[in-house]
Write an enzyme that holds these catalytic residues in place. Structure first.
Site, PDB file in Angstrom:
ATOM      1  N   LYS A  29      60.592  47.096  25.021  1.00 57.81           N
ATOM      2  CA  LYS A  29      61.312  46.814  23.778  1.00 57.81           C
ATOM      3  C   LYS A  29      62.762  47.286  23.870  1.00 57.81           C
ATOM      4  O   LYS A  29      63.700  46.527  23.589  1.00 57.81           O
ATOM      5  CB  LYS A  29      60.598  47.515  22.610  1.00 57.81           C
ATOM      6  CG  LYS A  29      61.187  47.165  21.270  1.00 57.81           C
ATOM      7  CD  LYS A  29      60.440  47.853  20.146  1.00 57.81           C
ATOM      8  CE  LYS A  29      59.069  47.222  19.942  1.00 57.81           C
ATOM      9  NZ  LYS A  29      58.179  48.032  19.116  1.00 57.81           N
ATOM     10  N   ARG A  99      60.297  53.295  16.553  1.00 58.76           N
ATOM     11  CA  ARG A  99      59.177  52.544  17.152  1.00 58.76           C
ATOM     12  C   ARG A  99      58.945  52.943  18.592  1.00 58.76           C
ATOM     13  O   ARG A  99      59.883  53.192  19.332  1.00 58.76           O
ATOM     14  CB  ARG A  99      59.482  51.042  17.196  1.00 58.76           C
ATOM     15  CG  ARG A  99      59.618  50.376  15.876  1.00 58.76           C
ATOM     16  CD  ARG A  99      60.213  49.001  16.107  1.00 58.76           C
ATOM     17  NE  ARG A  99      60.659  48.432  14.870  1.00 58.76           N
ATOM     18  CZ  ARG A  99      60.011  47.438  14.225  1.00 58.76           C
ATOM     19  NH1 ARG A  99      58.936  46.904  14.754  1.00 58.76           N
ATOM     20  NH2 ARG A  99      60.474  46.997  13.092  1.00 58.76           N
ATOM     21  N   GLY A 108      50.012  47.478  19.172  1.00 54.21           N
ATOM     22  CA  GLY A 108      49.329  48.210  18.103  1.00 54.21           C
ATOM     23  C   GLY A 108      48.702  49.534  18.518  1.00 54.21           C
ATOM     24  O   GLY A 108      48.042  50.178  17.718  1.00 54.21           O
ATOM     25  N   MET A 110      50.272  52.335  19.689  1.00 53.43           N
ATOM     26  CA  MET A 110      51.045  53.547  19.390  1.00 53.43           C
ATOM     27  C   MET A 110      51.689  53.422  18.006  1.00 53.43           C
ATOM     28  O   MET A 110      51.498  52.443  17.309  1.00 53.43           O
ATOM     29  CB  MET A 110      52.075  53.773  20.485  1.00 53.43           C
ATOM     30  CG  MET A 110      51.420  54.162  21.797  1.00 53.43           C
ATOM     31  SD  MET A 110      52.608  54.397  23.098  1.00 53.43           S
ATOM     32  CE  MET A 110      53.183  52.769  23.409  1.00 53.43           C
ATOM     33  N   ARG A 350      60.049  39.673  24.141  1.00 50.83           N
ATOM     34  CA  ARG A 350      59.354  40.059  25.375  1.00 50.83           C
ATOM     35  C   ARG A 350      58.725  38.815  25.968  1.00 50.83           C
ATOM     36  O   ARG A 350      58.529  37.816  25.253  1.00 50.83           O
ATOM     37  CB  ARG A 350      58.301  41.116  25.102  1.00 50.83           C
ATOM     38  CG  ARG A 350      57.270  40.675  24.118  1.00 50.83           C
ATOM     39  CD  ARG A 350      56.311  41.793  23.787  1.00 50.83           C
ATOM     40  NE  ARG A 350      55.423  41.366  22.725  1.00 50.83           N
ATOM     41  CZ  ARG A 350      54.761  42.170  21.931  1.00 50.83           C
ATOM     42  NH1 ARG A 350      54.877  43.467  22.053  1.00 50.83           N
ATOM     43  NH2 ARG A 350      53.958  41.705  21.004  1.00 50.83           N
ATOM     44  N   HIS A 476      22.795  41.663  44.274  1.00 54.27           N
ATOM     45  CA  HIS A 476      22.392  40.338  44.699  1.00 54.27           C
ATOM     46  C   HIS A 476      22.719  39.285  43.647  1.00 54.27           C
ATOM     47  O   HIS A 476      23.290  38.234  43.940  1.00 54.27           O
ATOM     48  CB  HIS A 476      20.893  40.357  45.001  1.00 54.27           C
ATOM     49  CG  HIS A 476      20.375  39.013  45.378  1.00 54.27           C
ATOM     50  ND1 HIS A 476      19.768  38.194  44.468  1.00 54.27           N
ATOM     51  CD2 HIS A 476      20.443  38.342  46.533  1.00 54.27           C
ATOM     52  CE1 HIS A 476      19.462  37.058  45.061  1.00 54.27           C
ATOM     53  NE2 HIS A 476      19.849  37.130  46.317  1.00 54.27           N
ATOM     54  N   SER A 803      34.865  40.595  61.037  1.00 49.95           N
ATOM     55  CA  SER A 803      34.931  40.268  59.616  1.00 49.95           C
ATOM     56  C   SER A 803      34.485  41.511  58.848  1.00 49.95           C
ATOM     57  O   SER A 803      33.382  42.030  59.072  1.00 49.95           O
ATOM     58  CB  SER A 803      34.025  39.083  59.305  1.00 49.95           C
ATOM     59  OG  SER A 803      34.088  38.811  57.931  1.00 49.95           O
ATOM     60  N   GLY A 805      32.868  43.511  56.219  1.00 50.66           N
ATOM     61  CA  GLY A 805      31.863  43.357  55.162  1.00 50.66           C
ATOM     62  C   GLY A 805      32.083  44.507  54.197  1.00 50.66           C
ATOM     63  O   GLY A 805      31.474  45.566  54.313  1.00 50.66           O
ATOM     64  N   THR A 806      32.966  44.270  53.250  1.00 52.75           N
ATOM     65  CA  THR A 806      33.387  45.403  52.418  1.00 52.75           C
ATOM     66  C   THR A 806      32.366  45.805  51.358  1.00 52.75           C
ATOM     67  O   THR A 806      32.520  46.851  50.741  1.00 52.75           O
ATOM     68  CB  THR A 806      34.740  45.095  51.743  1.00 52.75           C
ATOM     69  OG1 THR A 806      34.705  43.751  51.274  1.00 52.75           O
ATOM     70  CG2 THR A 806      35.887  45.263  52.719  1.00 52.75           C
ATOM     71  N   CYS A 870      34.715  39.345  54.385  1.00 54.19           N
ATOM     72  CA  CYS A 870      33.773  38.455  53.700  1.00 54.19           C
ATOM     73  C   CYS A 870      32.980  39.176  52.617  1.00 54.19           C
ATOM     74  O   CYS A 870      32.065  38.628  52.037  1.00 54.19           O
ATOM     75  CB  CYS A 870      32.846  37.772  54.691  1.00 54.19           C
ATOM     76  SG  CYS A 870      31.855  38.931  55.635  1.00 54.19           S
ATOM     77  N   TYR A 890      42.356  36.028  57.512  1.00 51.05           N
ATOM     78  CA  TYR A 890      41.818  35.259  56.385  1.00 51.05           C
ATOM     79  C   TYR A 890      40.957  36.140  55.484  1.00 51.05           C
ATOM     80  O   TYR A 890      40.512  37.215  55.893  1.00 51.05           O
ATOM     81  CB  TYR A 890      41.002  34.057  56.874  1.00 51.05           C
ATOM     82  CG  TYR A 890      39.721  34.438  57.574  1.00 51.05           C
ATOM     83  CD1 TYR A 890      38.548  34.651  56.853  1.00 51.05           C
ATOM     84  CD2 TYR A 890      39.673  34.586  58.957  1.00 51.05           C
ATOM     85  CE1 TYR A 890      37.372  35.017  57.491  1.00 51.05           C
ATOM     86  CE2 TYR A 890      38.507  34.945  59.605  1.00 51.05           C
ATOM     87  CZ  TYR A 890      37.358  35.168  58.859  1.00 51.05           C
ATOM     88  OH  TYR A 890      36.201  35.540  59.480  1.00 51.05           O
TER      89      TYR A 890
HETATM   90  C1  PEP Z   1      29.177  42.920  53.063  1.00 50.85           C
HETATM   91  O1  PEP Z   1      28.464  43.881  53.263  1.00 50.85           O
HETATM   92  O2  PEP Z   1      30.323  42.999  52.612  1.00 50.85           O
HETATM   93  C2  PEP Z   1      28.670  41.560  53.330  1.00 50.85           C
HETATM   94  C3  PEP Z   1      29.441  40.509  53.226  1.00 50.85           C
HETATM   95  O3  PEP Z   1      27.358  41.456  53.617  1.00 50.85           O
HETATM   96  P1  PEP Z   1      26.192  41.482  52.514  1.00 50.85           P
HETATM   97  O4  PEP Z   1      26.840  41.519  51.183  1.00 50.85           O
HETATM   98  O5  PEP Z   1      25.391  40.286  52.736  1.00 50.85           O
HETATM   99  O6  PEP Z   1      25.505  42.762  52.861  1.00 50.85           O
END
Ligand code: PEP
Ligand code: MG
Length: 913
Positions: A29, A99, A108, A110, A350, A476, A803, A805-806, A870, A890
């Site tokens: 502001k 203000r 709204g 503060m 704004r 899942h 890859s 697998g987070t 992935c 990727y």
């Molecule tokens: C992961 O673990 O990130 C993965 C992609 O495998 P999944 O989810 O099938 O265990």
């Protein structure tokens, strides 16, 4: 602050100390009031005390740095000069507002105090100067009410239902036979002022302050203090605004929209921000003060329909100001204005908040109008990548949703795991869902489960939406529904699902199978009954093909935007898909390959064979069972190669713990299953039960899963490798270019990937020898346990790609079960233990560090190593941006998140240029 000893930034009379660039110090502001002053838009004079002073105030027990008082006094003088009025004057008193205004708007949350400077003398002067006694006394009573509430904390006590000032006001109206506040006379308002003051005295033991300077300082303290009120803290947590920012405080001369007929007040937008159509629009009230528009006591009129007729000159001024602001900011503006005796004053501007629909339309229109460039259109502040979701999913009809909320139909909340909106009849099992779907395919269904397991897949496929009581963002249910593009809410912990009774309940509300329920996957809200949904035009064009591209303007703008996205993005975007239909959808959304095919999902259509494989003790019998699965797998893979038509396809070897296919729970829940398996395998029912019991694991996600399966049962890996290569040969023979990438899950040791790679190569060589064809393929690994990241240099000696697998990497790095964290993550979020859900957005400090180590190690061995991600994070904008910075090639995400990942990738590429 630019200058360490400068605590006050003046604006007014065409000059300003600050500018739009100084948002961090002056708040949105304050920075924009300064900027508007500079560009010649009429703004009442004032000054801004920066956010740093708020932090000082919080850290030093409500005190201020030395020198602030003098600078405020100096700035007040300047305001007086520019406005030609004086604080406390008995002729022409200056009134000011005080203000809050943080770096990002927190609407709204503060505090604000208006009409500061009034007392028994100045109120008389204001009456005379304005020639309107009622206005003057009304301003005074509003001031006491607001100051009393915000600064002196005179509020409803416990057990009281009404604000004490409101109660007095109501009593006065009743006694006077007045319907509206504005029906009260000057005398009645004067009496009310006396009553308000008496109330303050009786509640606080102190007289209401008369000195304008004391009033100003008390209000400044209240504004700074309001940064840490509960509302503001909760809002910041929800919107990821750091608590350390602080708010600025703007002290500004008052102008009045309630001085008579040529006066008004309003809020406007330079374009429509719900769907993005051009044209000034908004709300206004004649002869009113700003708070009346917000308070909803009188129904405001629409600027675009009636202001032009009621105040043509004012309308013209507003339109001109709107254009000036849009041209200057190159962005849609949301303004607050006051019309005092025919003259328009701006109190705020704004960048307007907008829906995803409006964001895309406005950004593309601004480019086409020549106001901004395509790279500016892609800025993350204009189109937060996640907001693209709104264009791709069905949404609840906004009016219908409000109606449901107002009717008290909000049943409960869970984790918003799969966006979209769905209404349907409750069904509690996959079989029931399939049966109902087969009977009446047009009747929408919501599959409600305690949690889902892969065998619910068939039910999930036919349901419009999925709701579970347990599980988190990478459970899942969540990942499968995202992959299918289904609306999904998980972890609705208050909900009790009683399979036997066929009911779900929250508190006293009980719903039966077949009852209607509605879920909002954007917000996690669950409603009883039906809420109307609207389908996505983009999806109708791209996926359902029910609308032609040329008939949908929304689609055309989306397509234009995505063209720019692909021009600037350097990070690849693939998809997680297990079936040809998912792959085709993902390609329509712009996927450049499959980054993860979870082969186990394919097995659920062949449970009999896989159970036979699991129960086999003798390798020869197991080999037999495995061989039965080969043709099915081959057909599935061939379908994927065809659907991807030359794009790379990463196929992961079997990963989940075997008990997902067969466990004691299955035998319990499915009468006759043990007997059927006994007959099928020619063993006793007891044998079936005892072998199943042997499979039981206390901690299956850390148990016999991933590559450990293929190492202990090499025939499974050999069969899968053969199926992949045979399918590739078959597709190639049909003229399709194939790029299979075989991925080994849950590797921690180089020896593990060595072991699996040898089996894959042997199977591939055999197929090539048999068919006289060769296929070029790669063998790589998932990096999803910390050891793999730490020893990535060794692993890359064998692995030809990585890859991340987070999902598992987060689970194993944090030691936090991806299936069980729902029980405490809410508490963690509420108490700021974690900044966000680590299964939704990468924990960059921990998991991110492992990713960086993994990338560095892998590329130290193979400089050109191809690396992707992935896990579910591959579709989260902040995580995609992190992946770009970490040097990944990727990201891979569910089909409906592909456009979002593309946009996030382009935004990061542009930001880091
Ligand atoms: C992961 O673990 O990130 C993965 C992609 O495998 P999944 O989810 O099938 O265990
Ligand atoms: Mg995994």
């Amino acid at each position: 602050m630019a200058d360490e000893s400068k605590y006050v930034y003046f604006f007014g009379g065409g000059e300003a100390d600050g500018s739009a660039e100084m948002k961090n110090s002056l708040g949105g502001k304050g920075a924009n009031l300064a900027e508007m002053t500079r560009i010649g838009v009429q703004v009442p004079a004032g000054f801004t005390i920066p956010t740093e002073i708020c932090n000082y105030y919080s850290d030093n027990d409500g005190t201020y740095p030395e020198g602030l008082r003098e600078q405020v006094a100096e700035a007040l003088k300047q305001v007086e000069e520019v406005m030609g009025a004086e604080l406390g004057s008995k002729d022409n008193p200056l009134l000011v507002s005080c203000r809050s205004g943080a770096r990002e708007s927190m609407p709204g949350m503060m505090d604000t105090v208006l009409n500061i400077g009034l007392n028994e003398q100045t109120v008389q002067a204001l009456a005379e100067h304005s020639g309107n006694e009622t206005f003057a006394w009304d301003s005074y009573r509003r001031f006491i009410q607001m100051f009393g509430d915000v600064v002196l904390e005179v509020r409803a006590r416990e057990g009281e239902h009404h604000d004490p000032f409101e109660a007095l006001l109501e009593a006065k109206k009743t006694a006077a036979g007045a319907q509206y506040d504005s029906d009260l006379t000057a005398e009645q308002l004067q009496e009310l002022v006396a009553e308000f003051k008496a109330e303050v005295k009786s509640r606080t033991g102190q007289d209401f302050p008369d000195d304008p300077i004391d009033q100003i300082w008390a209000a400044i303290g209240a504004v700074f203090g309001s940064w840490n009120n509960d509302r503001a803290v909760v809002y910041r947590r929800d919107y990821g605004i750091p608590h350390s920012w602080g708010t600025a405080c703007n002290v500004q001369a008052m102008v009045f929209g309630n001085l008579g007929d040529a006066c008004a007040t309003g809020v406007g937008l330079t374009r429509d921000c719900s769907m993005g159509a051009p044209g000034f629009n908004g709300d206004y009230l004649m002869n009113a003060q700003g708070e009346d528009v917000v308070a909803g006591i009188r129904t405001p009129k629409r600027i675009e329909t009636s202001l032009k007729d009621e105040m043509p000159e004012v309308y013209e001024q507003l339109e001109t100001i709107g254009k000036t602001l849009e041209n200057h900011y190159k962005e849609v503006q949301d303004i607050e204005f006051t019309v005092q005796k025919g003259r328009v004053w701006l109190l705020q501007t704004r960048n307007a908040k907008r829906t995803g629909f409006a964001a895309v339309r406005i950004a593309v229109d601004l480019v086409n109008e020549g106001l901004i460039t395509p790279t500016q259109a892609l800025e993350k502040r204009r189109i937060p990548a996640d907001d693209l979701n709104q264009l791709l999913q069905p949404i609840f009809d906004p009016a219908g949703k409000v109606e449901a909320q107002e009717a008290g139909r909000l049943l409960t909340r869970g984790i918003n795991a799969g966006p979209g909106a769905a209404s349907g009849r409750i069904c509690l099992t996959a079989e029931e869902a399939e049966r109902l779907y087969n009977e009446t395919p047009d009747e929408p269904l919501i599959l409600v489960r305690r949690e889902t397991s892969p065998e619910d897949l068939r039910g999930m496929r036919v349901a419009q939406g999925i709701l579970t009581a347990f599980g988190g963002a990478s459970s899942h249910a969540a990942l499968v529904s995202r992959q299918m593009g289904k609306t999904c809410i998980v972890g609705a912990n208050e909900m009790n699902v009683d399979y036997e009774a066929g009911t779900i309940s929250v508190g006293d509300t009980v719903l039966n199978t077949g009852d209607w329920i509605s879920i909002d996957g954007f917000t996690g809200e669950v409603f009883t009954g039906q809420v109307t949904t609207k389908s996505s035009e983009v999806v109708d064009v791209l996926i359902h093909k029910t609308q032609a591209p040329e008939d949908s303007e929304a689609y055309q703008r989306f397509a234009q935007l995505m063209e720019w996205v692909d021009e600037y993005r350097t990070l690849g975007v693939r998809t997680n898909a297990d079936q040809p239909d998912q792959a085709i959808e993902a390609v329509a959304f712009g996927a450049e390959g499959i980054g993860l095919c979870r082969t186990e999902h394919m097995f659920f259509s062949h449970l009999a064979e896989i159970r036979e494989m699991i129960l086999a003790r003798d390798p020869a019998i197991r080999q037999d069972a495995v061989s039965k699965l080969l043709p099915f797998q081959r057909e599935d893979f061939a379908g994927l190669f065809r659907a991807m038509d030359g794009r790379p396809v990463t196929i992961r070897l079997l990963d989940p713990p075997l008990h997902e296919f067969l466990s004691e729970r299955h035998l319990e829940e499915q009468p006759g299953l043990a007997e059927a398996l006994a007959t099928q395998l020619d063993i006793s029912v007891e044998e079936v039960r005892s072998r199943t019991a042997e499979l039981h694991e206390e901690n299956p996600m850390l148990g016999h899963r991933g590559c450990r399966l293929g190492i202990v049962f090499p025939e499974i890996t050999a069969m899968q490798a053969r199926a992949i290569m045979e399918a590739a040969v078959e597709a190639q023979a049909d003229g399709i270019t194939v790029h299979p990438e075989v991925m080994v899950p849950l590797v921690g040791y180089q020896a593990e990937i060595d072991h699996q790679a040898a089996i894959v190569r042997e199977a591939a060589d055999a197929v090539f020898a048999e068919t006289g064809t060769t296929i070029s393929y790669q063998i790589g690994t998932m990096i999803e346990v910390p050891r793999a990241a730490l020893r990535s240099d060794e692993i890359a000696e064998t692995a030809e790609f990585f890859s991340f697998g987070t999902n598992d990497l987060t689970q194993t790095c944090l030691g936090m079960s991806r299936d069980d964290y729902g029980g405490f993550i809410g508490h963690y979020r509420e108490n700021d233990i974690v900044p966000h859900d680590p299964f939704q957005s990468i924990d960059q400090g921990g998991v991110g560090r492992l990713i960086e180590l993994g990338v560095a190690g892998g590329r130290s061995t193979r400089s050109e190593l191809k690396i992707g991600i992935c896990g579910e994070h591959g579709g989260d904008p902040a995580s995609v941006m992190f992946c770009h910075r970490a040097g990944l090639n990727y990201v891979s995400c569910s089909p409906y998140r592909v456009p979002i990942a593309r946009l996030a990738a382009a935004q990061e590429a542009l930001a880091s240029e």
